[in-house]
Design an enzyme around this catalytic site. Sequence first.
Site, short mmCIF file in Angstrom:
data_model
loop_
_atom_site.label_atom_id
_atom_site.label_comp_id
_atom_site.label_asym_id
_atom_site.label_seq_id
_atom_site.Cartn_x
_atom_site.Cartn_y
_atom_site.Cartn_z
N ASP A 1 0.85 -1.20 0.00
CA ASP A 1 0.00 0.00 0.00
C ASP A 1 0.89 1.24 0.00
O ASP A 1 2.10 1.15 0.16
CB ASP A 1 -0.88 0.01 1.26
CG ASP A 1 -0.02 -0.06 2.52
OD1 ASP A 1 0.28 -1.17 2.96
OD2 ASP A 1 0.42 0.99 3.02
N ASP B 1 0.58 3.68 2.28
CA ASP B 1 0.43 4.29 3.60
C ASP B 1 -0.55 5.48 3.50
O ASP B 1 -1.58 5.35 2.82
CB ASP B 1 1.80 4.68 4.19
CG ASP B 1 1.73 4.82 5.69
OD1 ASP B 1 1.13 3.96 6.35
OD2 ASP B 1 2.29 5.80 6.23
#
Length: 330
Positions: A235, A237
């Site tokens: 991902d 973040d």
Amino acid sequence: MEPGTPNVAQGGDEQVLIGVIGGSGLYHLDNLTFVKSVNPETPWGFPSSPITISSLPSGTQVAFLARHGIGHHINPSNVPSRANIAALKSLGVRVILAFSAVGSLREEIAPGSFVLPNQIIDRTKGIRPASFFNDTSVVAHTMFGDPFSEGLLRWLEPRVRKALGEAARVGGGEERRLFTGKCIVCMEGPQFSTRAESQMYRQWGGDLINMSVLPEAKLAREAELSYALIATATDYDSWRPHSEAVTAMEVFKTLKDNAETSRRVAATILDELQQAVTGADADLFLEEKGCMKFSIMPRSERQKPEDRQKLAFVLPEYFAGEEGVDVGSA
Ligand SMILES: CSC[C@H]1O[C@H](OP(=O)(O)O)[C@H](O)[C@@H]1O
Ligand SMILES: Nc1ncnc2[nH]cnc12
């Protein structure tokens, strides 16, 4: 095994030299024949999960440990890292490949990328026991400027790159990119970062973020083991202003594919790693061996025998036996 018993190789016929720590999503390896499962009690308790010892078709044996336990029931702040590292060392392990699902703090490190970081910023909050020497009468200050094994990182880069190419050819799909020389922030969690924190980590020079590399890497160094992290980005973040902040759901979406590729990479490189660790150039990998000699303060009568006995479990070369080695004074 009695806690406090100095380490002996226990992996079966072959000595188990390679330990693999699986992170989120990676709870087993592939293409291995089960040999046995062991659950050594260490002076720091039991590891996160029983350790599975398996062999590759060539006979190379590998010890696998699930960092969060089988069934992922251990929060990052509660991972018994001292027991994990001590247990692996007690089996004779010298090299640890640790896998981790990480957030990316850089646009170019897209989810699905693999990264071999070479630096760490510690944002854990001091609540994790981070040293084998904590609460003992023995003082040691371990060198940690280069927190990962440099020799192992140099060896891994071309092999992981090649393995990622092969994984794409065999498994289909786009070839995963590999980044090296990156800096990982280790946060306490279990909640994810705020947007402000995520942006601050970027300004500090952080490229990745996880909740697990510390104190694991510190303890591996104290135990004189070669340790490298194979990070897989899941991902972005929470630093991207126009994107949703990271959620566990987003992480889970990429975990399975990343774990599948991690298993292929492991299956491709483990045999060659065993050969390298046992070959003529083994010193390149085992640079950490002996690193504690000048980190441990000289022996004094204030060091308690029971503390020395406890430390002998991970560092028998300095603490086993009646006298032990008078480290630090050479
Ligand atoms: C599942 S999201 C956060 C969680 O995932 C990573 O675990 P691991 O390093 O064991 O793969 C991260 O460090 C957090 O613990
Ligand atoms: N964004 C993130 N922050 C911390 N640990 C993570 N593990 C995977 N993604 C993460």
